[in-house]
Every structure is written in structure tokens, then in C-alpha cells.
Write a protein that holds these residues in place. Structure first.
Motif, PDB file in Angstrom:
ATOM      1  N   ARG A 127     -39.958 -10.063  49.294  1.00 46.38           N
ATOM      2  CA  ARG A 127     -40.714  -9.608  50.473  1.00 46.38           C
ATOM      3  C   ARG A 127     -40.995 -10.765  51.442  1.00 46.38           C
ATOM      4  O   ARG A 127     -40.961 -10.586  52.654  1.00 46.38           O
ATOM      5  CB  ARG A 127     -42.018  -8.890  50.061  1.00 46.38           C
ATOM      6  N   LEU A 152     -42.354  -3.868  51.688  1.00 45.47           N
ATOM      7  CA  LEU A 152     -43.555  -4.714  51.743  1.00 45.47           C
ATOM      8  C   LEU A 152     -43.369  -5.886  52.711  1.00 45.47           C
ATOM      9  O   LEU A 152     -44.315  -6.305  53.378  1.00 45.47           O
ATOM     10  CB  LEU A 152     -43.904  -5.211  50.336  1.00 45.47           C
ATOM     11  N   GLY A 153     -42.154  -6.394  52.776  1.00 45.49           N
ATOM     12  CA  GLY A 153     -41.869  -7.493  53.714  1.00 45.49           C
ATOM     13  C   GLY A 153     -42.062  -7.043  55.155  1.00 45.49           C
ATOM     14  O   GLY A 153     -42.643  -7.762  55.972  1.00 45.49           O
ATOM     15  N   GLU A 161     -39.398  -4.483  47.907  1.00 47.26           N
ATOM     16  CA  GLU A 161     -39.519  -5.810  48.538  1.00 47.26           C
ATOM     17  C   GLU A 161     -39.290  -5.702  50.053  1.00 47.26           C
ATOM     18  O   GLU A 161     -39.998  -6.316  50.843  1.00 47.26           O
ATOM     19  CB  GLU A 161     -38.507  -6.797  47.935  1.00 47.26           C
ATOM     20  N   CYS A 190     -40.210 -10.951  55.414  1.00 46.04           N
ATOM     21  CA  CYS A 190     -41.279 -11.217  56.377  1.00 46.04           C
ATOM     22  C   CYS A 190     -40.937 -12.452  57.229  1.00 46.04           C
ATOM     23  O   CYS A 190     -41.075 -12.431  58.452  1.00 46.04           O
ATOM     24  CB  CYS A 190     -42.586 -11.417  55.602  1.00 46.04           C
TER      25      CYS A 190
END
Ligand code: UDP
Length: 495
Positions: free
Chosen positions: A432, A307-308, A304, A436
Motif C-alpha cells: 500500500r 488501501l494505498g 494493498e 500511495c
């Protein structure tokens, strides 16, 4: 030239404690006090380069090397640091092995004449209090935490308000200068131990540490006026002045070699390529993400995070420490094609990162941190805003300080403490999208982001001033040394 004073420093063998202790030893030795640091063979190898450079520069530092009986206590051979433990279930064995150093240390002290004027010990080694008592040496403690944490801990111990609460209940931390809210499940282990058998075992250890702490002659703190002044004032009042805030320590490492090797002599191998990569990035564009020396994100939580960071579109450095799950993480990195997708934009560090060196690079624009106190104060010294993602211990206190009191942080949204070794039970705490969102917010070019950056830069300057000749930390360090000198003279007169 060294004065007649001699201090003995006994660190907890764990990077978050040993690193600042090594810095502090150098700092005190710069004031002409001879300092002997107790160390074990593997740690002497790991931290020796920095210490021997300091000695070669003329500082009165000595190393007292004691054998560490790892295998006698069911630990792998050479396991001499908490971050070497194959599993945190072995923490009890590790602390038992540390306690056996009492005897050889006392043997050395018996032979030593005159005795050291004070023992500076990590507070998590309460047996060192017995040593100090036996030889009638003042026992000064250091635990590598802020005055915010000290004050919050003291007030919670006195008020006990947490005892009546359930995990999800919100409380306002009692008696602090600011109104700080958190849930019980975000409090440190002393107040929020969890229900596992290990938690019950740890409870008595924590209580013993707390009891010894109350007997300490005084306390040294890696903090400085101007960052948490009101907390420092309150805590000093509480301890009748025997608190000396002499940080920030990381700023003492002024040359790149010391910065690169801080915490591990071998990180120099990683740091060269990382600095070259940073040189290619534009100013304040990179997010540096690291979770300190002990946190091991589970593979699912790591995914996570990765990908974030990818989704955020900012360049980033990600420090990967998978511990026993490294293989699973590497397999995901490989099969998912993550590294090739972020090639050029993302830089992965496996193992030890030269954190202070990286943070000092002009290209770093934000620090995603687990809020260990060292990392938090290193972020402050670097003058960068932070994304806060606390994990264990007092790290939610540090998050509140950074976000709410200093105004330089953005919370990722962690909900509760994950005790070391209990990561699997915690599942995925932060998604994620949370990573972000927090990354975009901290790098935001609008007014809110700019305000955070201005505050961060201001604090960097305040940190630099604190250790200058007229600075508050210099003042406190002189106050500390003079206090011990006076104590010694009085002892001689009375004796
Ligand atoms: N550190 C480092 N490189 C790493 C991991 C950690 O230099 O790869 C240093 C970091 O700069 C800090 C210390 O290790 O000085 C970690 O202490 P902190 O209190 O932040 O967290 P802990 O490791 O105790 O959770």
C-alpha cells in the motif's frame, strides 16, 4: 462510396485485441475499402452496437459470423472471449476452439469471388496464415503492440542474450535507440516463460506464432510518429518498409456513445453514474485505476491497492475485476468498511468500465495502469501522466517506454512478470505504501510533476495530429492501402 478493395479482418477473441481491431476496421472502411470482420455470436452481441452504428453511418463494413464451438472444447457454453475463461488453464482449449474456425472460413472463401485483397489477422492465430497461403492472399498481421516491443522482441530473438541469465540478472535490451535496463524476470513470456507445465505447453505455441510472424507480408501497428519515432524508424528499416503505423485507434471514437460502449455494449449502464460523479470533481484531481480486461489481482494484492489509494487522499476511480475471487474481494470491501470510509472520494466500478470515456474527462489527473499497450496508448491520447504497474506479457516494455522514453510515468515498483493464472504464486508484489507514494508523486504539484504533465499534454496533441489529413498515420494508412492495391494489380498481371 466503397472502392474495389476488400479486406478480411480476423481478430483474436480477446478484448485487448478485438477492441483495437474493431477500431481499425472502422478506420480502414473510412478510406472506402470494404472490410469484413470475422466474429462469433457472443462477440457480435458485445461489439455489435459500435459496428452497426458504423455501418448505419455508411461505412462499408460487413460481419462474417461463425459459430464458436466452446462446449466441444471443454469450455462453458457462450465462452467466446479470453476474458470469459473461468480459469486461464483453459487457454489451450480456447485456442484449439479458435483454430476450428479455419474450416468454415475456408468454405466461405471458396465461394467468394473475387477473393479479399488481403487478410489482416491477429498474429496469435497462425492458422490464418495457412488460409492466406491456400488462397494466395497477402497475410498482414496485427498484434496490438508498440514498435518498441516489436524491436526489442526481434533483437532479443536474434541475440539470445537472455538465455544465459538468471531471473534476477539485469540486462540492457540489445540494439535499441535508448539504454533500457530490465531484469530477465520482467521480460515477456517468450523470453521468460517460467517453469510450470503450462509454461512449457505455451512455449511451443509462442514459437509457432513467432515462425508464422516472420512469414507475414507486413504489419499494422497501433502507434504513431512523434511518440516512438526512433523505434518506428528502426522497425520499418528492419521490415523493409512493410510496417504501417496507423494509430492511435482510440481517438477515432469521437462520440460519447462509441466511447461508452467500446469493448462492451453494457458498460453504458456503469458509465452514466461514473460520469456524473466525475462532473462533481475538480479538474485533474482524480486517479483512474484499472488493470485492463484480463488481470485479476488476488484479494491480498487488491487490498494493498485499495488501501494505498485511500492513504493517498486523492479522489479515485477503482475498477474491480476479481474473476473467480470476486466474492472474497467483495467480502473484504464489506467487512473492512472501505467503501463507506472513501464515500464521495472513491468511486468503484464493478465489471466493464468505459475507459476511453473516463480518461477523456477533465477531472482525471492520472491513470494507474497495468500497461497493456491499448491502455498505455489511451493514457497517452488522454494527455495524462501514468502510474505504471505492469503485470504480464510485454507490459514491462510498455512501462519502460512510458517512464523512460516518454517521461510521463511513475513506476509503482513491480518487480517481475506475473503470468496469467499464476497470480497466487506471486504473493503481494506491491504494498500500500508503494501505491500511495507513486500516487503522490504522479499528482505532485512541484516541478517534476509539472514536467510530466507538460510532456503528457504535448503527446496528446501529437497523437491528435497523427490522424489528421496531413498526419503521419494517415500517410501510413494510405501507403498501406496503395501497397495492397499495387500488389493486387501485379498479381493479376503475373497471374
Ligand atoms: N477496457 C475497458 N474497460 C475495462 C477494461 C478494459 O474499456 O473495464 C479496454 C481498455 O480501454 C483497452 C482494452 O480494454 O482498450 C484492454 O487492453 P490492454 O491492452 O490495455 O490490456 P489487456 O486487457 O489486453 O491486458
Amino acid at each position: 462510396m466503397a472502392s474495389d478493395l476488400h479486406f478480411l479482418a480476423i481478430p483474436l477473441l480477446c478484448p485487448g485485441h478485438l477492441i483495437p481491431m474493431v477500431d481499425m476496421v472502422k478506420l480502414i472502411a473510412q478510406h472506402s475499402v470494404t472490410v469484413t470482420i470475422v466474429i462469433t455470436p457472443r462477440n457480435s452481441d458485445r461489439y455489435g452496437a459500435v459496428l452497426h452504428r458504423a455501418i448505419a453511418s455508411g461505412l462499408p463494413i460487413k460481419l462474417l459470423q461463425l459459430e464458436f464451438p466452446a462446449s466441444d472444447h471443454g469450455l462453458p457454453d457462450g465462452c467466446e472471449s479470453v476474458d470469459d475463461l473461468p480459469t486461464f488453464d483453459l487457454s489451450k482449449n480456447f485456442f484449439a476452439a479458435c483454430a476450428t474456425l479455419q474450416k468454415p472460413l475456408e468454405e466461405v472463401l471458396l465461394e467468394l469471388n473475387p477473393k479479399p485483397n488481403c487478410i489482416i489477422s491477429d498474429k496469435h492465430l497462425p492458422w490464418t496464415f495457412e488460409v492466406a497461403k491456400k488462397f494466395q492472399i497477402p497475410w498482414v498481421i496485427f498484434d496490438g503492440m508498440s514498435c518498441f516491443t516489436q524491436l526489442a522482441t526481434h533483437n532479443l530473438c536474434v541475440s539470445n542474450i537472455h538465455e544465459k541469465l538468471t531471473d534476477s540478472d539485469m540486462l540492457i535490451l540489445p540494439g535499441l535507440p535508448d539504454k533500457i535496463r530490465m531484469t530477465k524476470s520482467q521480460l515477456p513470456g517468450l523470453f521468460n516463460p517460467g517453469n510450470s507445465t503450462k509454461a512449457k505447453e505455451l512455449k511451443s505455441v509462442r514459437e509457432r506464432v513467432r515462425e508464422a510472424e516472420l512469414e507475414a507480408y507486413g504489419m499494422l501497428i497501433n502507434s504513431f510518429e512523434g511518440m516512438e519515432s526512433r523505434y518506428i524508424d528502426e522497425f520499418k528499416k528492419l521490415k523493409q518498409g512493410k510496417v504501417w503505423c496507423i494509430g492511435p485507434f482510440s481517438n477515432l471514437n469521437t462520440n460519447d456513445l462509441d466511447r461508452a460502449q467500446r469493448g462492451s455494449k453494457d458498460s453504458i449502464n456503469n458509465s452514466h453514474s461514473c460520469m456524473k460523479w466525475l462532473d462533481l470533481q475538480s479538474d485533474h484531481s482524480v486517479i483512474y485505476a484499472s488493470f485492463g480486461s484480463l488481470t485479476r489481482l488476488t484479494p491480498l494484492q487488491f487490498i494493498e491497492l485499495a488501501l494505498g489509494l485511500e492513504d493517498s487522499n486523492f479522489p479515485f476511480i477503482l475498477v474491480v475485476k476479481g474473476g473467480s475471487r470476486t466474492e472474497e474481494i467483495e467480502q473484504w470491501l464489506d467487512e473492512n468498511g472501505f467503501e463507506s470510509r472513501v464515500k464521495g472520494r472513491g468511486f468503484l466500478i464493478r465489471g466493464w468500465a468505459s475507459q476511453v470515456l473516463i480518461l477523456s474527462h477533465r477531472a482525471v489527473g492520472a491513470f494507474l495502469t497495468h500497461c497493456g499497450w491499448n491502455s498505455s496508448i489511451e493514457g497517452v491520447c488522454a494527455g495524462v501522466p501514468m502510474v505504471t504497474w505492469p503485470q504480464f506479457g510485454e507490459q514491462f516494455f510498455n512501462e519502460r517506454l512510458v517512464v523512460q522514453v516518454l517521461g510521463t510515468g511513475v513506476e509503482v515498483g513491480a518487480q517481475r512478470v506475473i503470468h496469467l493464472g499464476e497470480e497466487d504464486a506471486a504473493q503481494i508484489q506491491v504494498k500500500r505504501d508503494d501505491v500511495c507514494r507513486a500516487a503522490k508523486k504522479v499528482m505532485d504539484e512541484g516541478k517534476e510533476g509539472e514536467d510530466r504533465r507538460i510532456k503528457a499534454k504535448h503527446l496528446k496533441r501529437v497523437a491528435e495530429k497523427a490522424i489528421e489529413e496531413e498526419g503521419s498515420s494517415k500517410f501510413d494508412l494510405n501507403r498501406f492501402i496503395e501497397d495492397i492495391r499495387l500488389h493486387t494489380i501485379k498479381g493479376h498481371v503475373v497471374g
